[in-house]
Design a protein around this motif. Structure first.
Motif, mmCIF file in Angstrom:
data_model
loop_
_atom_site.group_PDB
_atom_site.id
_atom_site.type_symbol
_atom_site.label_atom_id
_atom_site.label_comp_id
_atom_site.label_asym_id
_atom_site.label_seq_id
_atom_site.Cartn_x
_atom_site.Cartn_y
_atom_site.Cartn_z
ATOM 1 N N TRP A 104 12.449 10.237 1.807
ATOM 2 C CA TRP A 104 10.951 10.725 1.721
ATOM 3 C C TRP A 104 9.859 9.914 1.906
ATOM 4 O O TRP A 104 8.239 10.032 1.637
ATOM 5 C CB TRP A 104 11.122 11.989 1.284
ATOM 6 C CG TRP A 104 11.636 12.029 0.217
ATOM 7 C CD1 TRP A 104 12.572 11.783 -1.014
ATOM 8 C CD2 TRP A 104 10.824 11.265 -1.483
ATOM 9 N NE1 TRP A 104 12.946 11.493 -2.049
ATOM 10 C CE2 TRP A 104 11.419 10.879 -2.680
ATOM 11 C CE3 TRP A 104 9.274 11.253 -1.784
ATOM 12 C CZ2 TRP A 104 11.507 10.885 -3.994
ATOM 13 C CZ3 TRP A 104 8.852 11.251 -2.704
ATOM 14 C CH2 TRP A 104 10.019 10.553 -3.822
ATOM 15 N N GLY A 105 10.217 8.648 1.219
ATOM 16 C CA GLY A 105 9.017 8.073 0.856
ATOM 17 C C GLY A 105 8.347 8.186 -0.215
ATOM 18 O O GLY A 105 8.418 7.978 -1.580
ATOM 19 N N ASN A 106 7.240 8.074 -0.069
ATOM 20 C CA ASN A 106 6.042 8.906 -1.030
ATOM 21 C C ASN A 106 5.381 10.531 -0.793
ATOM 22 O O ASN A 106 4.344 10.100 -1.032
ATOM 23 C CB ASN A 106 5.114 7.963 -1.634
ATOM 24 C CG ASN A 106 5.504 6.869 -2.846
ATOM 25 O OD1 ASN A 106 6.257 6.966 -3.467
ATOM 26 N ND2 ASN A 106 4.934 4.995 -3.150
ATOM 27 N N ILE A 119 0.928 -1.352 0.189
ATOM 28 C CA ILE A 119 -0.036 0.075 0.208
ATOM 29 C C ILE A 119 0.780 1.375 0.013
ATOM 30 O O ILE A 119 -0.111 2.600 -1.177
ATOM 31 C CB ILE A 119 -0.948 -0.105 1.132
ATOM 32 C CG1 ILE A 119 -2.234 -1.048 1.082
ATOM 33 C CG2 ILE A 119 -1.455 0.885 1.687
ATOM 34 C CD1 ILE A 119 -3.113 -1.302 2.585
ATOM 35 N N LEU A 120 1.591 0.972 1.273
ATOM 36 C CA LEU A 120 3.039 2.385 1.041
ATOM 37 C C LEU A 120 3.311 2.955 0.122
ATOM 38 O O LEU A 120 4.081 3.575 -0.935
ATOM 39 C CB LEU A 120 3.506 2.353 2.370
ATOM 40 C CG LEU A 120 2.270 2.523 3.102
ATOM 41 C CD1 LEU A 120 3.813 2.291 4.921
ATOM 42 C CD2 LEU A 120 1.752 3.740 3.751
ATOM 43 N N MET A 121 3.968 1.352 -0.919
ATOM 44 C CA MET A 121 5.051 1.912 -1.854
ATOM 45 C C MET A 121 4.390 2.141 -3.548
ATOM 46 O O MET A 121 4.734 2.583 -3.590
ATOM 47 C CB MET A 121 5.290 0.805 -1.764
ATOM 48 C CG MET A 121 7.217 0.548 -0.659
ATOM 49 S SD MET A 121 8.194 0.703 -0.468
ATOM 50 C CE MET A 121 9.161 0.535 -2.278
ATOM 51 N N LYS A 122 2.983 0.841 -3.571
ATOM 52 C CA LYS A 122 2.366 1.393 -4.881
ATOM 53 C C LYS A 122 1.678 2.324 -5.259
ATOM 54 O O LYS A 122 0.915 2.743 -6.044
ATOM 55 C CB LYS A 122 2.397 -0.221 -5.078
ATOM 56 C CG LYS A 122 3.458 -0.456 -4.922
ATOM 57 C CD LYS A 122 4.249 -0.671 -5.920
ATOM 58 C CE LYS A 122 5.327 -1.206 -5.839
ATOM 59 N NZ LYS A 122 6.213 -1.220 -7.217
ATOM 60 N N ILE A 154 6.905 1.711 9.499
ATOM 61 C CA ILE A 154 6.029 0.401 8.976
ATOM 62 C C ILE A 154 6.390 0.336 7.624
ATOM 63 O O ILE A 154 5.522 -0.838 7.203
ATOM 64 C CB ILE A 154 4.672 1.122 8.914
ATOM 65 C CG1 ILE A 154 3.952 2.052 8.314
ATOM 66 C CG2 ILE A 154 4.421 0.917 11.037
ATOM 67 C CD1 ILE A 154 1.858 1.831 8.918
ATOM 68 N N ALA A 155 7.341 1.278 7.019
ATOM 69 C CA ALA A 155 7.551 1.147 5.698
ATOM 70 C C ALA A 155 8.495 0.267 5.770
ATOM 71 O O ALA A 155 9.404 0.765 6.310
ATOM 72 C CB ALA A 155 6.727 2.040 4.581
#
Length: 557
Positions: free
Chosen positions: A150-152, A108-111, A142-143
């Motif tokens: 900065w992740g997404n 969820i967090l990546m895509k 949690i990712a």
């Protein structure tokens, strides 16, 4: 509100069980300003529920939260409430697709969930809300698969593009060099006076990257490393640049975010923005026509009192949110919410050039317009009737034979004098009889409402500042007749249909028909002339206050 159960606590040998309520941290954070307002989690949830309902209708009852391919973007995230609430729903909805919680969350967090923050502080806050860490690669995140901190949730300081307006020569405060300085940003219209000749690196520029580009698709693809096609764009954009010309709409920028988001070609677009675009706002005519007349708004929810959405925050004209759908064409589900009570109708939003908030008013308006009478705007000046600004102070307290009266408002109404030769705009109206209408009147968001301030009659040899608009007629009898008409509830009700903020510009009076100026007009006369029903009369009487013309003329209203 989350709950934590605590058991097996003993007091005097007795087992106790009770619940401790833990408030949502995003409900406890102060707003950045009236222009950058944090969205309450409950309200964000309401918008997401509206989205989910539409998705289900379009996909044979399927849940948007059970689809692992749907992508979301909040292009102006502040607290991170939208990405967080989307993620929470997806974590629940995708459980059967991926039973392993860690793998499900990572996907969820990546895509699926993406955001662009508006400031350095909000980027950290949004990542903390979404990843449980300001660093997406941090120990507590949690990712687990990000290779970037900065992740997404992206943020980068962006500068304004000073390229609009008439340039002025100024001296650089440090180097002493002479510079050619443009007064406004070519993208968002921000006034350079807010920032000085040069910006400081340690201060936020409030140059929001999403609207400081001609190619938003290229921007998001560059940010996230791959070409992006978002199914859903949702959020709460900044509303205006503080420091514009001073009005409630002259520095608005929220519509720029809507237009930019549409260029991304999402399937669904939902934003919470000020309601003033529905019937007013300088420069909003094109935006309003495209939004109301385009047929793509599936649902519109309007709150005339902004405090019902954002407690403690004043946004003149109220707050609304909409669900726009690229593939949808048709009437909209329109809901107005007053004091927590919704009224919903299915409506053609493009029926008029502005949105009529209360559906009960439409029948009355149609009866009035059916008579095809000319509008009172044919005898009404535009903004700044005689070219004299509200803050004008170079007038005399006593006049001479070469002067004219100047009506102005500085806390209270007053009269000064200026030379007749000073008037260059609408000079032909100086010696007409005039009814002066206050340009601004607030009075709160509740009903019944007076709508506009009390008018006054100004005889020949008079002008006014920008604080007023001026109706003109030929005689004193006509002026008194016009003023009696202005004071009726009927007149002010028709004004109210186009007056959505405290400002009543010339266009606000468009739907008020002219009358014969040979009598003192009453509501009874007008109700009979236009064939209003008992229910229609009762409705007008319930929402419009009486206006007492004999009150002290020194008062502001």
């Amino acid at each position: 509100m989350s709950e934590m159960t605590i058991t097996d606590l003993s007091k005097n040998g007795a087992a106790l069980s009770f619940r401790v309520r833990k408030p949502d941290v995003l409900n406890t954070i102060a707003n950045l300003s009236n222009d950058e307002v944090f969205t309450p989690p409950e309200f964000a949830g309401r918008m997401l529920d509206t989205l989910a309902d539409a998705w289900a209708v379009d996909h044979d009852g399927a849940s948007i939260w059970a689809d692992p391919t749907v992508t979301f973007l909040d292009p102006f995230t502040k607290s991170g409430v939208f990405p967080r609430e989307i993620t929470r729903r997806l974590v629940e909805g995708l459980e059967s697709w991926e039973p392993d919680l860690d793998k499900r969350v990572d996907h969820i967090l990546m895509k699926q969930v993406h955001g662009i923050a508006i400031t350095t502080v909000t980027s950290l806050l949004a990542r903390r809300s979404l990843y449980c860490s300001k660093d997406a690669m941090g120990e507590h995140s949690i990712a687990k698969s990000f290779t970037r901190s900065w992740g997404n949730i992206w943020f980068k300081r962006t500068e304004h593009n000073w390229s609009k307006g008439t340039p002025e020569r100024q001296i650089h405060p440090v180097t002493g060099d002479e510079l050619l300085v443009y007064p406004t940003c070519g993208f968002c219209g921000a006034p350079r006076s807010l920032f000085g000749v040069t910006e400081r690196d340690d201060l936020e520029t409030h140059a929001y990257e999403f609207i400081h580009t001609d190619d938003p698709n290229g921007l998001v693809s560059a940010l996230f490393g791959v070409p992006m096609q978002f199914d859903v764009v949702i959020g709460n954009p900044p509303y205006q640049m503080t420091g514009g010309a001073g009005g409630s709409s002259d520095s608005s920028i929220y519509h720029l975010f809507v237009e930019q988001a549409q260029k991304l070609e999402p399937r669904y677009l939902s934003m919470v923005i000020p309601s003033r675009w529905l019937a007013g706002g300088r420069g909003m005519d094109g935006f309003r026509a495209a939004m109301l007349g385009g047929g793509h708004i599936r649902e519109l929810v309007d709150f005339p009192a902004a405090a019902e959405v954002f407690p403690g925050v004043e946004v003149k004209g109220g707050i609304c949110y909409f669900l726009w759908e690229s593939a949808y064409e048709g009437d909209a589900k329109a809901t107005i919410v007053r004091n927590g009570e919704p009224t919903t109708t299915i409506r053609d939003l493009g029926e008029f050039d502005v949105f009529v908030r209360d559906p009960r008013a439409i029948g009355i308006l149609q009866k009035v317009r059916a008579q095809a009478e000319p509008s009172v705007v044919n005898h009404l000046t535009a903004d700044t009737p005689f070219g004299i600004a509200t803050n004008f102070a170079d007038f005399r307290e006593a006049g001479t034979s070469k002067d004219v009266e100047l009506h102005y408002i500085k806390r209270k109404r007053a009269v000064g004098f200026v030379p007749r030769s000073f008037i260059r705009k609408n000079a032909q109206l100086i010696d007409s009889w005039k009814v002066l209408a206050t340009e601004g009147y607030n009075g709160g968001d509740g009903t019944p409402h007076q709508i506009v301030g009390r008018p006054l009659i100004a005889g020949p040899g008079s002008v006014c500042t920008q604080s007023y608009l001026a109706f003109w007629v030929d005689t004193e009898i006509e002026a008194k007749s016009l003023m009696s008409y202005y004071s009726t509830k009927f007149f002010r009700f028709l004004v109210s249909l186009r007056k959505i903020t405290q400002h009543a510009l010339r266009s606000t009076y468009t739907w008020v028909p002219q009358q014969e100026w040979d009598r003192a007009w009453t509501d009874a006369d007008l109700y009979a002339k236009y064939g209003l029903s008992a229910d229609e009369i009762a409705y007008i009487e319930s929402v419009i206050k009486p206006m007492v013309l004999a009150a002290d003329e020194g008062a502001e209203d």
